[in-house]
Write a protein that holds these residues in place. Structure first.
Motif, PDB file in Angstrom:
ATOM      1  N   GLY A 105     -47.657  -4.853  -8.621  1.00 31.54           N
ATOM      2  CA  GLY A 105     -48.830  -4.736  -9.197  1.00 31.54           C
ATOM      3  C   GLY A 105     -48.235  -5.509 -10.651  1.00 31.54           C
ATOM      4  N   PHE A 106     -47.548  -4.647 -11.770  1.00 31.45           N
ATOM      5  CA  PHE A 106     -47.051  -5.291 -12.928  1.00 31.45           C
ATOM      6  C   PHE A 106     -46.521  -6.526 -13.062  1.00 31.45           C
ATOM      7  CE2 PHE A 106     -48.624  -1.439 -14.375  1.00 31.45           C
ATOM      8  CZ  PHE A 106     -49.067  -1.414 -15.500  1.00 31.45           C
ATOM      9  N   CYS A 107     -45.910  -7.012 -11.807  1.00 23.14           N
ATOM     10  CA  CYS A 107     -44.736  -8.170 -11.936  1.00 23.14           C
ATOM     11  C   CYS A 107     -45.668  -9.477 -11.692  1.00 23.14           C
ATOM     12  CB  CYS A 107     -44.058  -8.201 -10.830  1.00 23.14           C
ATOM     13  SG  CYS A 107     -42.903 -10.461 -11.072  1.00 23.14           S
ATOM     14  N   ALA A 108     -47.071  -8.661 -10.581  1.00 23.89           N
ATOM     15  CA  ALA A 108     -48.074 -10.094 -10.952  1.00 23.89           C
ATOM     16  C   ALA A 108     -48.658 -10.375 -12.245  1.00 23.89           C
ATOM     17  CB  ALA A 108     -49.324  -9.906 -10.116  1.00 23.89           C
ATOM     18  N   LEU A 109     -49.087  -9.485 -12.756  1.00 26.80           N
ATOM     19  CA  LEU A 109     -50.082  -9.065 -14.099  1.00 26.80           C
ATOM     20  C   LEU A 109     -49.033 -10.134 -14.783  1.00 26.80           C
ATOM     21  CD1 LEU A 109     -52.167  -8.345 -15.408  1.00 26.80           C
ATOM     22  CD2 LEU A 109     -51.273  -6.432 -15.983  1.00 26.80           C
ATOM     23  N   ALA A 110     -47.650  -9.489 -15.138  1.00 26.42           N
ATOM     24  CA  ALA A 110     -46.710  -9.679 -16.470  1.00 26.42           C
ATOM     25  C   ALA A 110     -47.074 -11.888 -16.293  1.00 26.42           C
ATOM     26  CB  ALA A 110     -45.475  -9.745 -16.095  1.00 26.42           C
ATOM     27  N   LEU A 111     -46.296 -12.134 -14.841  1.00 27.15           N
ATOM     28  CA  LEU A 111     -46.380 -14.136 -15.242  1.00 27.15           C
ATOM     29  C   LEU A 111     -48.206 -14.404 -15.164  1.00 27.15           C
ATOM     30  CD1 LEU A 111     -44.829 -16.614 -13.949  1.00 27.15           C
ATOM     31  CD2 LEU A 111     -45.320 -15.406 -11.338  1.00 27.15           C
ATOM     32  N   ALA A 112     -49.072 -13.635 -14.431  1.00 23.96           N
ATOM     33  CA  ALA A 112     -50.427 -14.218 -14.904  1.00 23.96           C
ATOM     34  C   ALA A 112     -51.201 -13.890 -16.177  1.00 23.96           C
ATOM     35  CB  ALA A 112     -51.766 -14.071 -13.750  1.00 23.96           C
ATOM     36  N   ALA A 113     -51.085 -13.195 -16.909  1.00 25.01           N
ATOM     37  CA  ALA A 113     -50.986 -13.058 -18.151  1.00 25.01           C
ATOM     38  C   ALA A 113     -50.305 -13.387 -19.440  1.00 25.01           C
ATOM     39  CB  ALA A 113     -51.038 -11.786 -18.081  1.00 25.01           C
ATOM     40  N   SER A 114     -49.149 -13.779 -18.952  1.00 23.76           N
ATOM     41  CA  SER A 114     -48.198 -14.439 -19.972  1.00 23.76           C
ATOM     42  C   SER A 114     -48.430 -16.070 -19.520  1.00 23.76           C
ATOM     43  CB  SER A 114     -46.842 -14.406 -19.817  1.00 23.76           C
ATOM     44  OG  SER A 114     -46.402 -14.278 -18.160  1.00 23.76           O
ATOM     45  N   SER A 115     -48.909 -16.544 -19.189  1.00 22.94           N
ATOM     46  CA  SER A 115     -49.238 -17.329 -18.653  1.00 22.94           C
ATOM     47  C   SER A 115     -50.614 -17.922 -18.915  1.00 22.94           C
ATOM     48  CB  SER A 115     -49.599 -18.022 -16.553  1.00 22.94           C
ATOM     49  OG  SER A 115     -49.602 -19.234 -16.779  1.00 22.94           O
ATOM     50  N   ALA A 116     -51.646 -17.195 -18.754  1.00 24.36           N
ATOM     51  CA  ALA A 116     -52.670 -17.084 -19.411  1.00 24.36           C
ATOM     52  C   ALA A 116     -53.290 -17.359 -20.913  1.00 24.36           C
ATOM     53  CB  ALA A 116     -53.508 -15.863 -18.515  1.00 24.36           C
ATOM     54  N   TYR A 117     -51.944 -16.445 -21.074  1.00 29.41           N
ATOM     55  CA  TYR A 117     -52.240 -16.703 -22.810  1.00 29.41           C
ATOM     56  C   TYR A 117     -51.182 -17.562 -22.892  1.00 29.41           C
ATOM     57  CZ  TYR A 117     -54.638 -12.369 -23.264  1.00 29.41           C
ATOM     58  OH  TYR A 117     -55.791 -11.422 -23.502  1.00 29.41           O
ATOM     59  N   GLY A 118     -50.736 -18.712 -22.895  1.00 23.22           N
ATOM     60  CA  GLY A 118     -50.000 -19.661 -23.442  1.00 23.22           C
ATOM     61  C   GLY A 118     -48.136 -19.598 -22.749  1.00 23.22           C
ATOM     62  N   LEU A 119     -48.340 -18.034 -22.915  1.00 26.18           N
ATOM     63  CA  LEU A 119     -46.256 -18.144 -23.364  1.00 26.18           C
ATOM     64  C   LEU A 119     -45.387 -18.883 -21.443  1.00 26.18           C
ATOM     65  CD1 LEU A 119     -46.884 -14.408 -23.868  1.00 26.18           C
ATOM     66  CD2 LEU A 119     -45.864 -16.535 -25.716  1.00 26.18           C
ATOM     67  N   ASP A 120     -44.339 -19.340 -21.559  1.00 21.57           N
ATOM     68  CA  ASP A 120     -43.844 -19.910 -20.619  1.00 21.57           C
ATOM     69  C   ASP A 120     -42.860 -19.312 -20.631  1.00 21.57           C
ATOM     70  OD1 ASP A 120     -43.147 -21.507 -18.774  1.00 21.57           O
ATOM     71  OD2 ASP A 120     -42.813 -23.509 -19.925  1.00 21.57           O
ATOM     72  N   LEU A 121     -42.534 -18.334 -19.972  1.00 21.36           N
ATOM     73  CA  LEU A 121     -41.297 -17.558 -20.263  1.00 21.36           C
ATOM     74  C   LEU A 121     -40.402 -17.331 -19.065  1.00 21.36           C
ATOM     75  CD1 LEU A 121     -43.150 -14.189 -20.411  1.00 21.36           C
ATOM     76  CD2 LEU A 121     -41.839 -15.460 -22.577  1.00 21.36           C
ATOM     77  N   ASP A 122     -39.500 -17.626 -19.510  1.00 20.17           N
ATOM     78  CA  ASP A 122     -38.389 -17.822 -18.807  1.00 20.17           C
ATOM     79  C   ASP A 122     -38.182 -16.057 -17.652  1.00 20.17           C
ATOM     80  OD1 ASP A 122     -36.382 -16.242 -19.273  1.00 20.17           O
ATOM     81  OD2 ASP A 122     -35.439 -17.762 -20.368  1.00 20.17           O
ATOM     82  N   PRO A 123     -37.125 -16.157 -16.642  1.00 21.73           N
ATOM     83  CA  PRO A 123     -37.858 -15.455 -15.887  1.00 21.73           C
ATOM     84  C   PRO A 123     -36.902 -14.128 -16.220  1.00 21.73           C
ATOM     85  CG  PRO A 123     -36.930 -17.745 -13.889  1.00 21.73           C
ATOM     86  CD  PRO A 123     -36.650 -17.686 -15.727  1.00 21.73           C
ATOM     87  N   ARG A 124     -35.391 -14.522 -17.082  1.00 23.04           N
ATOM     88  CA  ARG A 124     -35.228 -13.731 -17.652  1.00 23.04           C
ATOM     89  C   ARG A 124     -36.431 -12.651 -18.195  1.00 23.04           C
ATOM     90  NH1 ARG A 124     -32.315 -10.821 -20.909  1.00 23.04           N
ATOM     91  NH2 ARG A 124     -30.561  -9.658 -20.132  1.00 23.04           N
ATOM     92  N   ALA A 125     -37.181 -13.392 -19.244  1.00 26.51           N
ATOM     93  CA  ALA A 125     -37.655 -12.966 -20.504  1.00 26.51           C
ATOM     94  C   ALA A 125     -38.997 -12.670 -19.466  1.00 26.51           C
ATOM     95  CB  ALA A 125     -38.320 -13.668 -20.961  1.00 26.51           C
ATOM     96  N   LEU A 126     -39.197 -13.024 -18.637  1.00 22.91           N
ATOM     97  CA  LEU A 126     -40.866 -12.527 -17.477  1.00 22.91           C
ATOM     98  C   LEU A 126     -40.194 -11.097 -17.250  1.00 22.91           C
ATOM     99  CD1 LEU A 126     -43.739 -13.026 -16.215  1.00 22.91           C
ATOM    100  CD2 LEU A 126     -41.949 -13.517 -14.452  1.00 22.91           C
ATOM    101  N   SER A 127     -38.688 -10.719 -16.567  1.00 22.45           N
ATOM    102  CA  SER A 127     -38.663  -9.415 -16.243  1.00 22.45           C
ATOM    103  C   SER A 127     -38.898  -8.427 -17.065  1.00 22.45           C
ATOM    104  CB  SER A 127     -37.195  -9.729 -15.194  1.00 22.45           C
ATOM    105  OG  SER A 127     -36.613  -8.453 -15.210  1.00 22.45           O
ATOM    106  N   VAL A 128     -37.637  -8.794 -18.675  1.00 19.32           N
ATOM    107  CA  VAL A 128     -38.354  -8.070 -19.403  1.00 19.32           C
ATOM    108  C   VAL A 128     -39.820  -7.536 -19.701  1.00 19.32           C
ATOM    109  CG1 VAL A 128     -37.679  -7.384 -21.833  1.00 19.32           C
ATOM    110  CG2 VAL A 128     -35.683  -8.880 -20.676  1.00 19.32           C
ATOM    111  N   LEU A 129     -40.163  -8.182 -19.362  1.00 21.11           N
ATOM    112  CA  LEU A 129     -42.007  -8.206 -19.678  1.00 21.11           C
ATOM    113  C   LEU A 129     -42.852  -6.757 -18.697  1.00 21.11           C
ATOM    114  CD1 LEU A 129     -44.730  -8.296 -22.309  1.00 21.11           C
ATOM    115  CD2 LEU A 129     -44.494 -10.828 -20.209  1.00 21.11           C
ATOM    116  N   ALA A 130     -42.211  -7.350 -17.355  1.00 26.84           N
ATOM    117  CA  ALA A 130     -42.624  -7.000 -16.363  1.00 26.84           C
ATOM    118  C   ALA A 130     -42.066  -5.793 -16.257  1.00 26.84           C
ATOM    119  CB  ALA A 130     -42.281  -7.550 -14.899  1.00 26.84           C
ATOM    120  N   ARG A 131     -40.915  -5.760 -17.032  1.00 26.60           N
ATOM    121  CA  ARG A 131     -40.304  -4.349 -17.455  1.00 26.60           C
ATOM    122  C   ARG A 131     -41.062  -3.001 -18.342  1.00 26.60           C
ATOM    123  NH1 ARG A 131     -35.835  -4.163 -20.915  1.00 26.60           N
ATOM    124  NH2 ARG A 131     -37.901  -3.419 -22.427  1.00 26.60           N
TER     125      ARG A 131
END
Ligand code: DP6
Length: 323
Positions: A105-131
């Motif tokens: 749930g939070f991983c999908a939200l982190a990826l969809a939300a970061s993309s919708a708000y225009g962020l292009d996070l690499d997988p590591r940064a996405l992992s930090v955000l999902a955490r």
């Protein structure tokens, strides 16, 4: 608007306890397997007066919406944006399994939300955000075997997951044996906090954890299912033992949980390679060779009180979906 799919994962070496609650930094590392069978599909659409959340087509409670809204504030801060959003999240898990997972749930939200708000996070940064949403969600960024480092920095920037290569021919599956229906009574965040604050065994859990991480990684590299399974059982039993010694004592097992654990050990005595692990709930997950999965599932589903067995294979990394 952006839509993302993230698969759930099961920890073979568990995370239990936090070194910093505000940043959601774990007290231990962890090592997991992402599963193909269960996933969350989340769409984030910017606009509207307030954040709105629907879960499986139904408006979420105020408390659920508030948690997601606080999480979106983190994403908005990162992106320097202020728009509110509509979040539609669908969990693909067997109905009434009680397995809806904060990891996917939070991983999908982190990826969809970061993309919708225009962020292009690499997988590591996405992992930090999902955490920040849920510790286990940091691992669902990656497919297959994944390790999560607890990190040492106060800001948590070194606390992220990374993939572990699966050696060729190490073909496994994980069975999810459902042992109850409905929601669990004590969620993992509350359970681990209570264990950390009141269990005399919590320090021993933390002190012995690194050795399990090393043993599990070595077992994967050597394609040694017996060594990996033995480490996995040791990790889950230590985690549950530390919770059992909390005040008040906390256990997630139901009688049928123990019956399945017994059956897994009986299988081993017959020469079938199978090992168990349990999370903050009554269900038992069983690790075995891919070719043995269906047979073991048949056998375990005959145990009275079990409510179905899903045969899962290693699953893929989280991904954005077009449209
Ligand atoms: C027992 O990731 O759900 O499943 O970070 O507080 O959201 P929070 O906890 P969560 O805890 C998972 C605990 C576990 C073990 C594991 O998945 O490592």
């Amino acid at each position: 608007m952006a839509r993302a799919i993230a698969h759930t994962n099961i920890a073979l070496v568990k995370y239990w306890g936090k070194r910093d609650a505000a940043l959601n930094l774990p007290a231990t590392g962890s090592l997991s397997l992402t599963l193909d069978g269960f996933y969350t599909d989340t769409t984030v659409t910017l606009g509207g007066e307030t954040d709105r959340l629907t879960l499986d087509g139904t408006a979420a409670s105020d408390a659920e919406t508030a948690r997601v809204s606080r999480y979106l504030d983190l994403v908005r801060d990162l992106a320097g944006r202020t728009e509110r959003a509509q979040i539609e999240s669908e969990n693909h898990v067997p109905t009434a399994a009680g397995l809806a997972s904060s990891a996917s749930g939070f991983c999908a939200l982190a990826l969809a939300a970061s993309s919708a708000y225009g962020l292009d996070l690499d997988p590591r940064a996405l992992s930090v955000l999902a955490r920040r949403g849920s510790g286990s969600a940091a691992r669902s960024v990656f497919g297959g075997f994944v390790r999560m480092d607890k990190g040492v920095r106060d800001d948590g920037e070194d606390c992220a997951a990374s993939p572990i290569a699966t050696p060729a021919g190490f073909d496994l599956c994980l069975l999810v044996v459902r042992c109850a229906t409905g929601r669990k009574k004590v969620g993992s965040t509350v359970g681990m906090n209570s264990t950390e604050q009141t269990s005399p065994y919590f320090p021993a859990w933390v002190e012995t954890h690194d050795a399990d991480m090393r043993a599990a990684e070595a077992a994967i590299a050597a394609r040694d299912l017996d060594a990996l399974g033995a480490t996995m059982e040791h990790s889950t039993l230590k985690m549950h033992a530390s919770a059992l010694a909390a005040q008040p004592g906390l256990w997630y097992f139901r009688p049928v949980t123990l019956a399945v654990m017994d059956a897994v050990r009986a299988l081993r005595e017959e020469g079938v390679t199978a090992y168990f692990t349990m999370d903050a709930g009554p269900h038992v997950k069983v690790l075995c060779r891919a070719e043995d999965g269906e047979g073991i599932a048949d056998r375990l589903s005959q145990i009275e009180g079990t409510r179905g067995v899903s045969v899962c294979r290693p699953g893929p990394a989280a991904r954005l979906v077009d449209g």
